[in-house]
Design a protein around this motif. Sequence first.
Motif, PDB file in Angstrom:
ATOM      1  N   GLU A  46     -59.465  -1.492  15.642  1.00 14.63           N
ATOM      2  CA  GLU A  46     -59.916  -0.944  14.362  1.00 14.63           C
ATOM      3  C   GLU A  46     -61.421  -0.712  14.371  1.00 14.63           C
ATOM      4  N   GLU A  49     -62.724   2.924  14.450  1.00 14.31           N
ATOM      5  CA  GLU A  49     -62.667   3.807  13.278  1.00 14.31           C
ATOM      6  C   GLU A  49     -64.022   4.475  13.062  1.00 14.31           C
ATOM      7  N   THR A  81     -57.919   4.274  17.776  1.00 15.05           N
ATOM      8  CA  THR A  81     -57.791   3.505  16.553  1.00 15.05           C
ATOM      9  C   THR A  81     -56.301   3.197  16.400  1.00 15.05           C
ATOM     10  N   PRO A  82     -55.934   2.244  15.540  1.00 16.35           N
ATOM     11  CA  PRO A  82     -54.505   1.987  15.336  1.00 16.35           C
ATOM     12  C   PRO A  82     -53.735   3.241  14.882  1.00 16.35           C
ATOM     13  N   ALA A  83     -54.331   4.058  14.012  1.00 16.54           N
ATOM     14  CA  ALA A  83     -53.649   5.277  13.544  1.00 16.54           C
ATOM     15  C   ALA A  83     -53.475   6.286  14.684  1.00 16.54           C
ATOM     16  N   GLU A  84     -54.498   6.435  15.518  1.00 22.02           N
ATOM     17  CA  GLU A  84     -54.398   7.359  16.666  1.00 22.02           C
ATOM     18  C   GLU A  84     -53.313   6.886  17.635  1.00 22.02           C
ATOM     19  N   TRP A  85     -53.257   5.593  17.872  1.00 21.38           N
ATOM     20  CA  TRP A  85     -52.272   5.015  18.784  1.00 21.38           C
ATOM     21  C   TRP A  85     -50.851   5.239  18.261  1.00 21.38           C
ATOM     22  N   GLN A  86     -50.691   5.028  16.972  1.00 19.10           N
ATOM     23  CA  GLN A  86     -49.380   5.245  16.355  1.00 19.10           C
ATOM     24  C   GLN A  86     -48.989   6.720  16.451  1.00 19.10           C
ATOM     25  N   ALA A  87     -49.935   7.619  16.207  1.00 21.56           N
ATOM     26  CA  ALA A  87     -49.656   9.053  16.280  1.00 21.56           C
ATOM     27  C   ALA A  87     -49.266   9.479  17.693  1.00 21.56           C
ATOM     28  N   LYS A  88     -49.811   8.814  18.711  1.00 22.53           N
ATOM     29  CA  LYS A  88     -49.471   9.127  20.110  1.00 22.53           C
ATOM     30  C   LYS A  88     -48.138   8.510  20.516  1.00 22.53           C
TER      31      LYS A  88
END
Length: 110
Positions: A46, A49, A81-88
């Motif tokens: 995080e 960010e 970031t956690p959101a980028e990782w989730q999106a990938k």
Amino acid sequence: MSVAALIERKVFDALPVAHFALENESHKHSVPANSETHFKLVLVSEQFEGMLPVRRHQLLYKVLADELAGPVHALALHTFTPAEWQAKGGEVVSSPDCLGGSKHDPEFKA
């Protein structure tokens, strides 16, 4: 302590880590057996960010300065970031194999 264990300890001491994967890719390169010279680090934090990728890498270069000045020849960084990782979907492209480099150098002895 192995180079890999040292890298892991330093990263966890420096950053809040949501996901950490360190792969020793030395065996894919023209280095002696059991080397710890080439690594791939996948890191989700995080703290990334609002940071551009180059700033994330600079942060890790600072944290791992001693290793990069010594035993580590190459460090492939995949920072999210956690959101980028989730999106990938939690996937990172595999590293390419070494093209030979010093294998063809008569001075090289594996």
